[in-house]
Design an enzyme around this catalytic site. Structure first.
Site, mmCIF file in Angstrom:
data_model
loop_
_atom_site.group_PDB
_atom_site.id
_atom_site.type_symbol
_atom_site.label_atom_id
_atom_site.label_comp_id
_atom_site.label_asym_id
_atom_site.label_seq_id
_atom_site.Cartn_x
_atom_site.Cartn_y
_atom_site.Cartn_z
ATOM 1 N N HIS A 17 1.000 -1.158 -0.020
ATOM 2 C CA HIS A 17 0.004 -0.118 -0.042
ATOM 3 C C HIS A 17 1.047 1.314 0.152
ATOM 4 C CE1 HIS A 17 -3.862 1.967 1.934
ATOM 5 N NE2 HIS A 17 -3.002 2.910 1.303
ATOM 6 N N HIS A 19 1.197 4.982 -2.481
ATOM 7 C CA HIS A 19 0.893 5.809 -3.597
ATOM 8 C C HIS A 19 2.089 6.438 -3.932
ATOM 9 C CE1 HIS A 19 -3.383 5.774 -2.416
ATOM 10 N NE2 HIS A 19 -2.781 5.323 -1.227
ATOM 11 N N HIS A 197 -9.667 1.267 -1.407
ATOM 12 C CA HIS A 197 -9.709 1.823 -0.126
ATOM 13 C C HIS A 197 -10.808 1.850 0.554
ATOM 14 C CE1 HIS A 197 -5.650 3.401 -1.346
ATOM 15 N NE2 HIS A 197 -5.586 4.167 -0.275
ATOM 16 N N GLU A 200 -11.285 3.454 5.788
ATOM 17 C CA GLU A 200 -10.201 4.284 6.611
ATOM 18 C C GLU A 200 -10.707 5.199 7.198
ATOM 19 O OE1 GLU A 200 -8.243 6.550 3.567
ATOM 20 O OE2 GLU A 200 -6.489 7.125 4.919
ATOM 21 N N ASP A 278 1.863 3.875 2.818
ATOM 22 C CA ASP A 278 0.857 4.733 2.386
ATOM 23 C C ASP A 278 1.272 6.053 1.516
ATOM 24 O OD1 ASP A 278 -1.685 5.253 1.617
ATOM 25 O OD2 ASP A 278 -2.408 6.261 3.633
ATOM 26 N N ASP A 279 1.606 7.123 2.228
ATOM 27 C CA ASP A 279 2.327 8.284 1.846
ATOM 28 C C ASP A 279 3.529 8.819 2.249
ATOM 29 O OD1 ASP A 279 0.130 8.965 -0.572
ATOM 30 O OD2 ASP A 279 -1.020 8.501 1.315
HETATM 31 N N1 HPA Z 1 -6.386 7.458 1.409
HETATM 32 C C1 HPA Z 1 -7.206 7.623 0.138
HETATM 33 N N2 HPA Z 1 -6.529 8.259 -0.813
HETATM 34 C C2 HPA Z 1 -5.259 8.270 -0.791
HETATM 35 C C3 HPA Z 1 -4.531 7.976 0.159
HETATM 36 C C4 HPA Z 1 -5.002 7.564 1.410
HETATM 37 O O1 HPA Z 1 -4.827 7.094 2.562
HETATM 38 N N3 HPA Z 1 -3.423 8.515 0.022
HETATM 39 C C5 HPA Z 1 -3.370 9.147 -1.331
HETATM 40 N N4 HPA Z 1 -4.483 8.933 -1.779
HETATM 41 ZN ZN ZN Z 2 -3.656 4.701 0.649
#
Ligand code: HPA
Ligand code: ZN
Length: 335
Positions: A17, A19, A197, A200, A278-279
Site C-alpha cells: 500500500h 502511493h 481503499h 479508512e 501509504d504516503d
Molecule cells: N486514502 C485515500 N486516498 C489516498 C490516500 C489515502 O490514504 N493516499 C493517497 N490517496
Molecule cells: Zn492509501
C-alpha cells in the site's frame, strides 16, 4: 529473542500500500518546480513541511494534489519512482506493489504515457539492479465520476501488460464503492487484480460493498472493520488481507495515538494484517519508520512481526516462484 531495531531493519519487507505520488519529498517538490519554472505557494521547504499538519484525509489530499502539480515529464516520474526504490533497497523492502493516480495527471494535461513510462522504467531498472520485484496498481479517484473511471480504464488498455491491478482511492466519505461497481466489473473481466481503499474514514458498510460489489482481492486500510463483529468474522473466514498503514492513520487522525491503534486487535482476531507506509513523504516515513513507530507504541512480539511478514507475502500478487523466494528470505533470517 527480543525485537530490536536490527531485527526490524533486517526483516525482508513486502509493501502493498504505497502511493507513488505520496513519496514526493518536499525537497523534490522544489527541485521539480525549478526544473519546470513553476511558482509554488510556499516560500521554501520548511514552509511546505509546516503545512504537513493534517486534520483528516481531505486536508491531506488537498496538499497532496497540489504537490503533484510539479510532476510533468516522463523523467519526473522516473526520478520520483527511482528515489522511492532506493529507499526500498536501504530498508530491505524486497517486493513492492505501487499505486498511481493517472487522473491526477491527465486532468492537468499530462499524457498518460509520461506517467506510466517513467514509473515502469524505474521499476524495471530496480528489478535488474536492486533485485526488487514490483507491481503497478492503477487507482481511480473516487471523488470523480464513474464515466471518468471508464475513460481512465480505456487509456490503460495499451499498457495492460504493465499494470497488475486496479484500485480506488481519494476522498472516501460520500463516495462509496457502489459508485464504481460497473467499472470494476469491467476491470475484473480484463483480468486485473482488484483492491479498494475502504474503512479508512468510511464506515464498515463500505468494506462490505468493496467485497460484495467490487469483488476485491484485498482491502486497503480496513481498520474500521473492528466496529462490525459480523464483518470481522467474515474477513477472518475469507482470509481477506488488510493493508494497514499505521503512521498514515495517526497523521490523518483515524486514531489519536499509535497506542490507540487497533492493529494488534485485528491480528489477534486472526485477520490477515499487513503493514505499509501509504504516503511516506507526508506521514513521517517509509516502511522501517512505520515498523519502528508500531514497535515503540505496541511492542509486538517476534512472532507477530513474522506473522505480518508472512501475511504480506501471501497477500501479494507476486508469482508463486517469487513468493517462494520471499518465504526463503524470511525463513533464513528468522533462523
Ligand atoms: N486514502 C485515500 N486516498 C489516498 C490516500 C489515502 O490514504 N493516499 C493517497 N490517496
Ligand atoms: Zn492509501
Amino acid at each position: 529473542m527480543s525485537v530490536d531495531e536490527k531485527f526490524l531493519a533486517d526483516l525482508p519487507k513486502v509493501e502493498l500500500h504505497l502511493h507513488i505520488e505520496g513519496t514526493l519529498e518536499p525537497e523534490m517538490v522544489f527541485e521539480l518546480a525549478r526544473r519546470h519554472n513553476v511558482t509554488l505557494p510556499w516560500p521554501d521547504v520548511g514552509a511546505l513541511k509546516k503545512a504537513y499538519d493534517f486534520e483528516n484525509l481531505q486536508s491531506f489530499l488537498d496538499l497532496y494534489y497540489r504537490g503533484a502539480d510539479v510532476l510533468r515529464d516522463e523523467q519526473d516520474f522516473f526520478d520520483l519512482t527511482w528515489a522511492y526504490l532506493e529507499r526500498c533497497k536501504a530498508q530491505n523492502v524486497v517486493h513492492t506493489e505501487i499505486f498511481f493516480d493517472p487522473q491526477t495527471h491527465t486532468d492537468r494535461g499530462i499524457p498518460f504515457e509520461n506517467v506510466i513510462h517513467g514509473i515502469t522504467r524505474a521499476l524495471e531498472k530496480a528489478g535488474q539492479e536492486l533485485g526488487i520485484t514490483s507491481g503497478l496498481i492503477l487507482c481511480f479517484l473516487r471523488h470523480l465520476s464513474e464515466e471518468a473511471a471508464f475513460e481512465t480504464l480505456k487509456q490503460a488498455e495499451p499498457y495492460r501488460d504493465s499494470i497488475l491491478g486496479i484500485g480506488l482511492d481519494s476522498s472516501e466519505q460520500g463516495h462509496p464503492p457502489e459508485k464504481f461497481a460497473r467499472v470494476f466489473a469491467e476491470a475484473r473481466s480484463q483480468g486485473y487484480k482488484i483492491v479498494a481503499h475502504a474503512g479508512e474514514e468510511g464506515p464498515p458498510e463500505y468494506i462490505w460493498q468493496a467485497i460484495e460489489l467490487l469483488d476485491v482481492d484485498r482491502i486497503d486500510h480496513g481498520v474500521r472493520a473492528a466496529e462490525d463483529p459480523r464483518l470481522m468474522a467474515f474477513l477472518e473466514r475469507k482470509g481477506m488481507p488488510l493493508t494497514v498503514c499505521p503512521n498514515s492513520n495517526i497523521r490523518l487522525r483515524v486514531f489519536d495515538t499509535m497506542e490507540d491503534h487497533n492493529l494488534k486487535d485485528l491480528l489477534a482476531a486472526g485477520l490477515k494484517v499487513t503493514l505499509n507506509s501509504d504516503d511516506p513523504a507526508y506521514f513521517g516515513g517509509y516502511m522501517l519508520e512505520n515498523f519502528a513507530a508500531v514497535q515503540t507504541a505496541l511492542a509486538l512480539s517476534r512472532e507477530e512481526w513474522l506473522a505480518i511478514t508472512y501475511n504480506s507475502i501471501d497477500a501479494s500478487f507476486a508469482t508463486p516462484e517469487r513468493k517462494a523466494e520471499l518465504l526463503d528470505m524470511v525463513e533464513s533470517m528468522a533462523g
